[in-house]
Design an enzyme around this catalytic site. Structure first.
Site, PDB file in Angstrom:
ATOM      1  N   SER A  81     -11.587 -33.753  -2.535  1.00 37.50           N
ATOM      2  CA  SER A  81     -12.289 -33.572  -1.267  1.00 37.50           C
ATOM      3  C   SER A  81     -11.306 -33.192  -0.143  1.00 37.50           C
ATOM      4  O   SER A  81     -10.643 -32.161  -0.228  1.00 37.50           O
ATOM      5  CB  SER A  81     -13.091 -34.839  -0.961  1.00 37.50           C
ATOM      6  OG  SER A  81     -13.969 -34.626   0.110  1.00 37.50           O
ATOM      7  N   LEU A  82     -11.164 -34.013   0.887  1.00 36.17           N
ATOM      8  CA  LEU A  82     -10.186 -33.723   1.950  1.00 36.17           C
ATOM      9  C   LEU A  82      -8.782 -33.599   1.346  1.00 36.17           C
ATOM     10  O   LEU A  82      -7.973 -32.770   1.772  1.00 36.17           O
ATOM     11  CB  LEU A  82     -10.215 -34.838   3.011  1.00 36.17           C
ATOM     12  CG  LEU A  82      -9.121 -34.826   4.086  1.00 36.17           C
ATOM     13  CD1 LEU A  82      -9.116 -33.525   4.880  1.00 36.17           C
ATOM     14  CD2 LEU A  82      -9.277 -36.020   5.030  1.00 36.17           C
ATOM     15  N   LEU A 144     -19.636 -43.084   1.973  1.00 33.28           N
ATOM     16  CA  LEU A 144     -19.518 -43.452   0.554  1.00 33.28           C
ATOM     17  C   LEU A 144     -20.833 -43.198  -0.164  1.00 33.28           C
ATOM     18  O   LEU A 144     -20.853 -42.626  -1.257  1.00 33.28           O
ATOM     19  CB  LEU A 144     -19.158 -44.932   0.408  1.00 33.28           C
ATOM     20  CG  LEU A 144     -17.728 -45.330   0.727  1.00 33.28           C
ATOM     21  CD1 LEU A 144     -17.505 -46.794   0.384  1.00 33.28           C
ATOM     22  CD2 LEU A 144     -16.747 -44.475  -0.045  1.00 33.28           C
ATOM     23  N   ALA A 145     -21.933 -43.616   0.452  1.00 36.16           N
ATOM     24  CA  ALA A 145     -23.242 -43.446  -0.186  1.00 36.16           C
ATOM     25  C   ALA A 145     -23.547 -41.961  -0.378  1.00 36.16           C
ATOM     26  O   ALA A 145     -24.108 -41.556  -1.404  1.00 36.16           O
ATOM     27  CB  ALA A 145     -24.325 -44.119   0.661  1.00 36.16           C
ATOM     28  N   ASP A 207     -23.554 -32.396  -6.071  1.00 37.91           N
ATOM     29  CA  ASP A 207     -22.730 -32.762  -4.912  1.00 37.91           C
ATOM     30  C   ASP A 207     -23.447 -32.412  -3.609  1.00 37.91           C
ATOM     31  O   ASP A 207     -23.790 -31.254  -3.375  1.00 37.91           O
ATOM     32  CB  ASP A 207     -21.395 -32.008  -5.008  1.00 37.91           C
ATOM     33  CG  ASP A 207     -20.338 -32.535  -4.047  1.00 37.91           C
ATOM     34  OD1 ASP A 207     -20.716 -33.135  -3.026  1.00 37.91           O
ATOM     35  OD2 ASP A 207     -19.148 -32.336  -4.325  1.00 37.91           O
ATOM     36  N   HIS A 235     -20.187 -36.003  -5.698  1.00 39.88           N
ATOM     37  CA  HIS A 235     -18.897 -35.703  -5.065  1.00 39.88           C
ATOM     38  C   HIS A 235     -17.715 -36.468  -5.686  1.00 39.88           C
ATOM     39  O   HIS A 235     -16.573 -36.244  -5.298  1.00 39.88           O
ATOM     40  CB  HIS A 235     -19.003 -36.022  -3.566  1.00 39.88           C
ATOM     41  CG  HIS A 235     -17.947 -35.361  -2.718  1.00 39.88           C
ATOM     42  ND1 HIS A 235     -17.792 -33.992  -2.642  1.00 39.88           N
ATOM     43  CD2 HIS A 235     -16.985 -35.889  -1.912  1.00 39.88           C
ATOM     44  CE1 HIS A 235     -16.792 -33.701  -1.819  1.00 39.88           C
ATOM     45  NE2 HIS A 235     -16.278 -34.837  -1.369  1.00 39.88           N
TER      46      HIS A 235
END
Length: 270
Positions: A81-82, A144-145, A207, A235
């Site tokens: 991700s980041l 998070l969810a 995702d 994700h």
């Protein structure tokens, strides 16, 4: 020549970069599943986990520098991700130090544009920014969810993610804010053709943050790259589908370990 050939049988390092608001505890499971001879090197992003934060760490390039300082001299980098944006920036900044890239549910541009439709709406990030000021803990919980939403085993994956993140200190709020700025503002599409090391991009079909349609765009921007899509994953494919994701990663690491496969072709001769 013998020395170079021999080097391929010594230990190799795999830098692991987590995503926004996380920390390197997320790798405790997946890191144990690497091929022999690969040493996992989890690195916390600035202001996350045990990594300090300072005001000079205000953009993607300073984050990449900070991670390069904490990383082994030569390694393959896996960014989630980041963390994938930071890994891309590290490969641009220090090409000799990054021998391969694994970009997990990452994208060169997180936010939608006229010529980049498979991406999140800017409003989604704005909501997280606003929430961060009001209630950081609640905002992280929502994020998070969102990461597991739509995944085959969402509830169990979320539980495991929460449990791992809670093992380390809470992220610094300024670092979280800069992280959101990076996700909102950075566009690495123009840099992809400059990256010559072997690269693997992993996406999840469900995702909600990085659509798997990015795979087709990446194949155009980075013709040498491999892409893989994990069926049923959102994700966090390494947590929801560890076997399939691990298999994809192991196959890539084995592929780049063999000096005859593709690596020399991908590098322009000096």
């Amino acid at each position: 020549m013998t020395d170079a050939t021999h080097a391929h049988h010594t230990d190799r390092h795999l830098v692991l970069l987590h995503g926004w608001g996380m920390n390197s505890a997320v790798w405790d499971g997946p890191a144990g599943d690497l091929p022999p001879g690969i040493i996992p090197c989890p690195v916390d992003l600035p202001g996350h986990g045990n990594r300090p934060f300072s005001p000079r760490l205000g953009d993607l390039w300073s984050w990449a520098e900070a991670c390069l300082e904490a990383a082994p001299e030569r390694a393959t980098w896996l960014g989630w991700s980041l963390g994938a944006l930071v890994a891309l920036a590290a490969a641009v900044r220090a090409p000799k130090r990054v021998e391969g890239l694994i970009l997990m549910t990452g994208t060169p541009r997180f936010v939608r544009a006229a010529d980049w439709t498979p991406a999140m709406l800017p409003e989604t990030l704005e909501q997280f920014h606003a929430g961060l000021l009001a209630d950081p803990a609640e905002t992280l919980a929502r994020f998070l969810a969102l990461q597991v939403r739509g995944s085959d085993d969402a509830r169990e994956t979320l539980r495991s993610l929460r449990r791992r993140i809670a093992e380390r200190p809470q992220p610094n709020t300024d670092a979280l804010s800069v992280g959101l700025d990076i996700l909102r503002d950075e566009d690495m599409r123009g840099r992809l053709p400059d990256i010559h090391c072997p690269a693997l991009w992993i996406f999840g079909t469900h995702d909600a943050l990085v659509p798997s349609a990015v795979a087709e765009r990446v194949e155009i921007l980075m013709p040498g790259a491999r892409t893989a899509v994990v069926q049923g994953a959102a994700h966090a494919p390494h947590l929801s589908h560890p076997d399939r994701t691990g298999e994809i990663i192991r196959s890539f690491l084995t592929h780049i370990e063999d000096p005859d496969v593709g690596a020399s072709a991908a590098r322009p001769t000096p």
